[in-house]
Design a protein around this motif. Sequence first.
Motif, PDB file in Angstrom:
ATOM      1  N   ARG A 144      61.912  21.600-114.490  1.00 27.49           N
ATOM      2  CA  ARG A 144      60.884  21.616-115.517  1.00 27.49           C
ATOM      3  C   ARG A 144      59.721  20.710-115.128  1.00 27.49           C
ATOM      4  O   ARG A 144      59.910  19.651-114.532  1.00 27.49           O
ATOM      5  N   PHE A 145      58.507  21.129-115.481  1.00 17.05           N
ATOM      6  CA  PHE A 145      57.310  20.333-115.283  1.00 17.05           C
ATOM      7  C   PHE A 145      56.639  20.110-116.636  1.00 17.05           C
ATOM      8  O   PHE A 145      56.532  21.044-117.430  1.00 17.05           O
ATOM      9  N   PRO A 146      56.156  18.887-116.924  1.00 18.04           N
ATOM     10  CA  PRO A 146      55.362  18.684-118.138  1.00 18.04           C
ATOM     11  C   PRO A 146      54.022  19.389-117.997  1.00 18.04           C
ATOM     12  O   PRO A 146      53.466  19.480-116.905  1.00 18.04           O
ATOM     13  N   GLY A 147      53.475  19.884-119.100  1.00 15.69           N
ATOM     14  CA  GLY A 147      52.289  20.721-118.970  1.00 15.69           C
ATOM     15  C   GLY A 147      52.705  22.001-118.291  1.00 15.69           C
ATOM     16  O   GLY A 147      53.564  22.726-118.769  1.00 15.69           O
ATOM     17  N   ILE A 152      51.182  23.628-106.408  1.00 18.07           N
ATOM     18  CA  ILE A 152      52.404  23.012-105.917  1.00 18.07           C
ATOM     19  C   ILE A 152      52.202  22.582-104.473  1.00 18.07           C
ATOM     20  O   ILE A 152      51.712  23.344-103.636  1.00 18.07           O
ATOM     21  N   SER A 153      52.590  21.330-104.175  1.00 15.04           N
ATOM     22  CA  SER A 153      52.571  20.806-102.815  1.00 15.04           C
ATOM     23  C   SER A 153      53.965  20.290-102.508  1.00 15.04           C
ATOM     24  O   SER A 153      54.587  19.622-103.337  1.00 15.04           O
ATOM     25  N   ALA A 154      54.474  20.607-101.314  1.00 14.20           N
ATOM     26  CA  ALA A 154      55.828  20.201-100.938  1.00 14.20           C
ATOM     27  C   ALA A 154      55.817  19.571 -99.563  1.00 14.20           C
ATOM     28  O   ALA A 154      55.243  20.119 -98.620  1.00 14.20           O
ATOM     29  N   VAL A 155      56.441  18.395 -99.456  1.00 10.63           N
ATOM     30  CA  VAL A 155      56.660  17.726 -98.173  1.00 10.63           C
ATOM     31  C   VAL A 155      58.086  17.200 -98.181  1.00 10.63           C
ATOM     32  O   VAL A 155      58.435  16.359 -99.014  1.00 10.63           O
ATOM     33  N   GLY A 156      58.919  17.693 -97.260  1.00  5.41           N
ATOM     34  CA  GLY A 156      60.326  17.305 -97.291  1.00  5.41           C
ATOM     35  C   GLY A 156      60.954  17.754 -98.593  1.00  5.41           C
ATOM     36  O   GLY A 156      60.813  18.916 -98.999  1.00  5.41           O
ATOM     37  N   ASP A 157      61.632  16.837 -99.288  1.00  5.05           N
ATOM     38  CA  ASP A 157      62.238  17.187-100.576  1.00  5.05           C
ATOM     39  C   ASP A 157      61.383  16.734-101.750  1.00  5.05           C
ATOM     40  O   ASP A 157      61.832  16.732-102.896  1.00  5.05           O
ATOM     41  N   THR A 158      60.112  16.342-101.493  1.00  8.08           N
ATOM     42  CA  THR A 158      59.211  15.883-102.542  1.00  8.08           C
ATOM     43  C   THR A 158      58.283  17.010-102.973  1.00  8.08           C
ATOM     44  O   THR A 158      57.694  17.704-102.143  1.00  8.08           O
ATOM     45  N   LEU A 159      58.145  17.187-104.281  1.00  5.70           N
ATOM     46  CA  LEU A 159      57.271  18.199-104.860  1.00  5.70           C
ATOM     47  C   LEU A 159      56.217  17.513-105.716  1.00  5.70           C
ATOM     48  O   LEU A 159      56.516  16.585-106.473  1.00  5.70           O
ATOM     49  N   LEU A 160      54.985  17.988-105.601  1.00  2.82           N
ATOM     50  CA  LEU A 160      53.884  17.463-106.412  1.00  2.82           C
ATOM     51  C   LEU A 160      53.167  18.630-107.053  1.00  2.82           C
ATOM     52  O   LEU A 160      52.749  19.572-106.361  1.00  2.82           O
ATOM     53  N   GLN A 168      45.513  16.418-120.945  1.00  5.46           N
ATOM     54  CA  GLN A 168      45.133  15.739-119.713  1.00  5.46           C
ATOM     55  C   GLN A 168      45.301  14.225-119.814  1.00  5.46           C
ATOM     56  O   GLN A 168      44.401  13.442-119.519  1.00  5.46           O
ATOM     57  N   ILE A 169      46.490  13.790-120.240  1.00  4.96           N
ATOM     58  CA  ILE A 169      46.810  12.364-120.223  1.00  4.96           C
ATOM     59  C   ILE A 169      47.063  11.925-118.789  1.00  4.96           C
ATOM     60  O   ILE A 169      46.707  10.813-118.388  1.00  4.96           O
ATOM     61  N   ASN A 170      47.685  12.792-118.005  1.00  3.04           N
ATOM     62  CA  ASN A 170      47.890  12.570-116.570  1.00  3.04           C
ATOM     63  C   ASN A 170      47.510  13.842-115.831  1.00  3.04           C
ATOM     64  O   ASN A 170      47.399  14.909-116.429  1.00  3.04           O
ATOM     65  N   SER A 171      47.338  13.729-114.514  1.00  2.00           N
ATOM     66  CA  SER A 171      46.863  14.873-113.753  1.00  2.00           C
ATOM     67  C   SER A 171      47.892  15.437-112.786  1.00  2.00           C
ATOM     68  O   SER A 171      47.660  16.499-112.206  1.00  2.00           O
ATOM     69  N   MET A 172      49.029  14.743-112.587  1.00  6.29           N
ATOM     70  CA  MET A 172      50.027  15.201-111.616  1.00  6.29           C
ATOM     71  C   MET A 172      51.436  14.930-112.112  1.00  6.29           C
ATOM     72  O   MET A 172      51.647  14.086-112.985  1.00  6.29           O
ATOM     73  N   PHE A 173      52.373  15.665-111.538  1.00  7.24           N
ATOM     74  CA  PHE A 173      53.797  15.405-111.765  1.00  7.24           C
ATOM     75  C   PHE A 173      54.498  15.437-110.419  1.00  7.24           C
ATOM     76  O   PHE A 173      54.377  16.421-109.679  1.00  7.24           O
ATOM     77  N   ARG A 174      55.225  14.353-110.118  1.00  8.92           N
ATOM     78  CA  ARG A 174      55.906  14.229-108.828  1.00  8.92           C
ATOM     79  C   ARG A 174      57.401  14.154-109.053  1.00  8.92           C
ATOM     80  O   ARG A 174      57.883  13.464-109.961  1.00  8.92           O
ATOM     81  N   THR A 175      58.163  14.866-108.213  1.00 10.68           N
ATOM     82  CA  THR A 175      59.615  14.856-108.338  1.00 10.68           C
ATOM     83  C   THR A 175      60.226  15.158-106.975  1.00 10.68           C
ATOM     84  O   THR A 175      59.536  15.587-106.048  1.00 10.68           O
ATOM     85  N   THR A 176      61.504  14.912-106.849  1.00 10.63           N
ATOM     86  CA  THR A 176      62.259  15.324-105.672  1.00 10.63           C
ATOM     87  C   THR A 176      63.321  16.331-106.103  1.00 10.63           C
ATOM     88  O   THR A 176      63.601  16.485-107.292  1.00 10.63           O
ATOM     89  N   LEU A 177      63.935  16.991-105.145  1.00 12.74           N
ATOM     90  CA  LEU A 177      64.907  18.025-105.480  1.00 12.74           C
ATOM     91  C   LEU A 177      66.096  17.456-106.241  1.00 12.74           C
ATOM     92  O   LEU A 177      66.700  18.156-107.061  1.00 12.74           O
ATOM     93  N   ASN A 178      66.442  16.188-105.986  1.00 16.12           N
ATOM     94  CA  ASN A 178      67.598  15.585-106.638  1.00 16.12           C
ATOM     95  C   ASN A 178      67.235  14.758-107.862  1.00 16.12           C
ATOM     96  O   ASN A 178      68.109  14.169-108.492  1.00 16.12           O
TER      97      ASN A 178
END
Length: 366
Positions: A144-147, A152-160, A168-178
């Motif tokens: 799940r992503f807020p908003g 989508i940008s992916a590097v390794g197991d990191t998603l942005l 528009q309280i924030n502009s990005m959401f960052r998470t990893t697969l785990n």
Amino acid sequence: MKPAYRSITSLAAAALLLACGAAEESGSTTVRKGEIVQLPSPVDMLDSVVLRDSANAFIAEPAGVAMNGAAIYVTDAGSSSVLQFDRDGGFVRRIGRRGRGPGEFSAPGAMATIGDTLLVVSDVGTGRISLFDTRTGQLVLIKRFPGAPFTISAVGDTLLGGTYDAMQINSMFRTTLNDSIGQVMGPVSPDYTNGQRVRFSYPFSAAALHTGGAIVAMVGSRRMYRTDAQGSATDSIELASRVRRGVPQDLERALADARDPASQMLLVSILTALSRIDSSTAMVHVDFSPSDRSVSGKAYLSLVNWPLHAQCVDAEIPLAPDTRPVFAFRNDTLISVQNVVTGTDSLTSYTRLQRFRVPACGSGSR
């Protein structure tokens, strides 16, 4: 606001870009610190392939594209699914279907790949991303992503994800697969916080992972930010343009005077793709032009070189008339997918994928 967003993804859209010292040279482009350089136009095309769809696998409204090795993936807003093709344009399989359950999409859009085995598909309609096994097309994971994940940008197991969020309280959401929680982060431009019409007419951001942090820009804003790993701004650039429409200084007033709400999205160059290439940020934006029967556009490629605080701007990307282009980056290559209509009395259409070389923008780019 979601119908307005859907209209942008179905047409595909784009926007944004900046501005003396020692000269740096890479390839054929010489860039000095802090300057704005006009890129050669049009962008050099590497190759082109027609995606051979059919009545059972037809791309009605391309909304996103990704490539991984010999595989080509296109999200179709018309069928709410992903269509996979081989490198020659032959149809391979359909991934997902319309719906809101596991493995289903409401409004699929941007995509990314992780290694050789995972395809990441964003869904604005459900505010989530779905990961599929590229070998089988089977669902692996839902996050799940807020908003909602506009990019989508992916590097390794990191998603942005760049978020689609009217507040528009924030502009990005960052998470990893785990990671089961993730991190809401990222600066919001004063153009948004100080302007109510801008904030609600352009409530989405484009973001990409960068060395040690991220890059983020908001449609309807003139500023791009570079952040640290926690999402705090460490640098920013006022975006400029030489050829495209850009973002008017009086956008807030122009929006207030707009009589037709559907025309509000035509007032600026709309950002549709953003990616890191070495120390630079590459982006694509589209100027839309309405006519009596359709809306056409001109697409442009621009780059920002962060170490030099310089920009290389406004190289036109060839578009077919009255097309619906979507864009993505794969390493230092720009990918475009367009629906092309042919004929006069009897109209036919096909979908074409093109790859373009991203030129250098000073030292640190390829």
